[in-house]
Design a protein around this motif. Structure first.
Motif, mmCIF file in Angstrom:
data_model
loop_
_atom_site.group_PDB
_atom_site.id
_atom_site.type_symbol
_atom_site.label_atom_id
_atom_site.label_comp_id
_atom_site.label_asym_id
_atom_site.label_seq_id
_atom_site.Cartn_x
_atom_site.Cartn_y
_atom_site.Cartn_z
ATOM 1 N N ARG A 12 -9.389 -3.826 0.895
ATOM 2 C CA ARG A 12 -8.616 -2.591 0.682
ATOM 3 C C ARG A 12 -8.690 -1.679 1.913
ATOM 4 N NH1 ARG A 12 -8.133 -1.393 -5.329
ATOM 5 N NH2 ARG A 12 -8.821 -3.337 -6.282
ATOM 6 N N GLY A 13 -9.891 -1.567 2.480
ATOM 7 C CA GLY A 13 -10.054 -0.749 3.681
ATOM 8 C C GLY A 13 -9.243 -1.281 4.839
ATOM 9 N N GLN A 14 -9.241 -2.596 5.005
ATOM 10 C CA GLN A 14 -8.471 -3.194 6.089
ATOM 11 C C GLN A 14 -6.974 -3.020 5.861
ATOM 12 O OE1 GLN A 14 -9.676 -7.072 7.408
ATOM 13 N NE2 GLN A 14 -7.887 -7.298 8.718
ATOM 14 N N ILE A 15 -6.523 -3.193 4.637
ATOM 15 C CA ILE A 15 -5.099 -3.014 4.325
ATOM 16 C C ILE A 15 -4.666 -1.588 4.633
ATOM 17 C CG2 ILE A 15 -3.444 -2.860 2.413
ATOM 18 C CD1 ILE A 15 -4.912 -5.345 1.228
ATOM 19 N N LEU A 16 -5.487 -0.607 4.258
ATOM 20 C CA LEU A 16 -5.136 0.796 4.514
ATOM 21 C C LEU A 16 -4.874 1.028 5.997
ATOM 22 C CD1 LEU A 16 -4.821 3.728 3.463
ATOM 23 C CD2 LEU A 16 -7.267 4.012 3.971
ATOM 24 N N ILE A 17 -5.766 0.555 6.849
ATOM 25 C CA ILE A 17 -5.612 0.790 8.282
ATOM 26 C C ILE A 17 -4.544 -0.126 8.874
ATOM 27 C CG2 ILE A 17 -6.796 0.857 10.510
ATOM 28 C CD1 ILE A 17 -7.516 3.136 8.472
ATOM 29 N N ASP A 18 -4.375 -1.327 8.338
ATOM 30 C CA ASP A 18 -3.266 -2.179 8.789
ATOM 31 C C ASP A 18 -1.926 -1.508 8.508
ATOM 32 O OD1 ASP A 18 -4.764 -4.258 9.860
ATOM 33 O OD2 ASP A 18 -4.700 -5.469 8.019
ATOM 34 N N LEU A 19 -1.820 -0.839 7.365
ATOM 35 C CA LEU A 19 -0.576 -0.147 7.014
ATOM 36 C C LEU A 19 -0.362 1.124 7.836
ATOM 37 C CD1 LEU A 19 -0.648 -0.423 3.107
ATOM 38 C CD2 LEU A 19 0.947 -1.575 4.671
ATOM 39 N N PHE A 20 -1.468 1.785 8.177
ATOM 40 C CA PHE A 20 -1.405 3.059 8.899
ATOM 41 C C PHE A 20 -2.336 3.026 10.115
ATOM 42 C CE2 PHE A 20 -0.447 3.850 4.453
ATOM 43 C CZ PHE A 20 0.737 4.573 4.534
ATOM 44 N N ASP A 22 -2.165 4.321 12.987
ATOM 45 C CA ASP A 22 -2.343 5.617 13.645
ATOM 46 C C ASP A 22 -3.318 6.519 12.895
ATOM 47 O OD1 ASP A 22 -0.568 4.811 15.593
ATOM 48 O OD2 ASP A 22 1.143 5.876 14.733
ATOM 49 N N GLU A 23 -3.671 6.139 11.696
ATOM 50 C CA GLU A 23 -4.601 6.928 10.885
ATOM 51 C C GLU A 23 -6.051 6.454 11.019
ATOM 52 O OE1 GLU A 23 -3.972 9.682 9.223
ATOM 53 O OE2 GLU A 23 -1.833 9.626 9.663
ATOM 54 N N LEU A 24 -6.299 5.448 11.842
ATOM 55 C CA LEU A 24 -7.657 4.928 11.977
ATOM 56 C C LEU A 24 -8.624 6.014 12.426
ATOM 57 C CD1 LEU A 24 -9.385 2.053 12.230
ATOM 58 C CD2 LEU A 24 -9.272 2.726 14.593
ATOM 59 N N ILE A 25 -8.344 6.651 13.530
ATOM 60 C CA ILE A 25 -9.246 7.691 14.051
ATOM 61 C C ILE A 25 -9.275 8.904 13.132
ATOM 62 C CG2 ILE A 25 -9.735 9.239 16.003
ATOM 63 C CD1 ILE A 25 -10.429 6.221 16.449
ATOM 64 N N PRO A 26 -8.114 9.424 12.664
ATOM 65 C CA PRO A 26 -8.181 10.534 11.710
ATOM 66 C C PRO A 26 -8.970 10.186 10.442
ATOM 67 C CG PRO A 26 -5.977 10.380 12.601
ATOM 68 C CD PRO A 26 -6.728 9.168 13.087
ATOM 69 N N THR A 27 -8.839 8.959 9.951
ATOM 70 C CA THR A 27 -9.593 8.551 8.760
ATOM 71 C C THR A 27 -11.085 8.537 9.061
ATOM 72 O OG1 THR A 27 -7.746 7.230 7.926
ATOM 73 C CG2 THR A 27 -9.935 6.713 7.055
ATOM 74 N N LEU A 28 -11.454 7.983 10.186
ATOM 75 C CA LEU A 28 -12.860 7.953 10.594
ATOM 76 C C LEU A 28 -13.403 9.380 10.710
ATOM 77 C CD1 LEU A 28 -14.753 5.586 11.274
ATOM 78 C CD2 LEU A 28 -14.204 5.953 13.677
ATOM 79 N N GLU A 29 -12.640 10.255 11.336
ATOM 80 C CA GLU A 29 -13.062 11.651 11.475
ATOM 81 C C GLU A 29 -13.093 12.365 10.129
ATOM 82 O OE1 GLU A 29 -10.280 12.990 14.430
ATOM 83 O OE2 GLU A 29 -11.531 12.247 16.080
#
Length: 124
Positions: A12-20, A22-29
């Motif tokens: 699920r975590g991988q799918i979220l970032i695969d879909l978005f 550009d949200e990888l760094i904002p999600t991490l932050e």
């Protein structure tokens, strides 16, 4: 791909970032921000703790562990969805990460598709 109800938290975590992506760094932050809030409000959270799955001490230990993983990930030059999910979505640590991602998505304005994806992937 498996049916949604058959996916692991890591998937699920991988799918979220695969879909978005550009949200990888904002999600991490965002996860980092909410982990810091948990630790800053430790006494208040402890006094209201009612989670039968974890003790408050366990939750705070997992939160501190999550922050350590995030610190390590932020220094990686080739951070991607696979690394993000493998490092943050294992064992009980994933419970803290999911809690923080949900809070981050709920607090984010202008990210309606991202929020819908978080709701679909992580909310019961």
């Amino acid at each position: 791909m498996n049916a949604l109800h058959e996916l692991t938290n890591k998937e699920r975590g991988q799918i979220l970032i695969d879909l978005f992506p550009d949200e990888l760094i904002p999600t991490l932050e965002g996860v980092e921000h909410f982990c810091n809030l948990i630790l800053l409000n430790e006494q208040k959270i402890r006094s209201r703790w009612d989670n039968p799955l974890f003790t408050a001490s366990s939750w705070f230990n997992l939160t501190a562990e999550c922050l350590a993983v995030i610190k390590r990930l932020k220094s990686w030059k080739r951070l991607n969805a696979r690394v993000f999910s493998e490092q943050l979505f294992y064992g009980y640590l994933s419970m803290v990460v999911i809690d923080c991602i949900i809070k981050f998505a709920d607090s984010s304005e202008g990210r309606s598709k991202y929020k819908v994806a978080v709701d679909l992937l992580f909310k019961p």
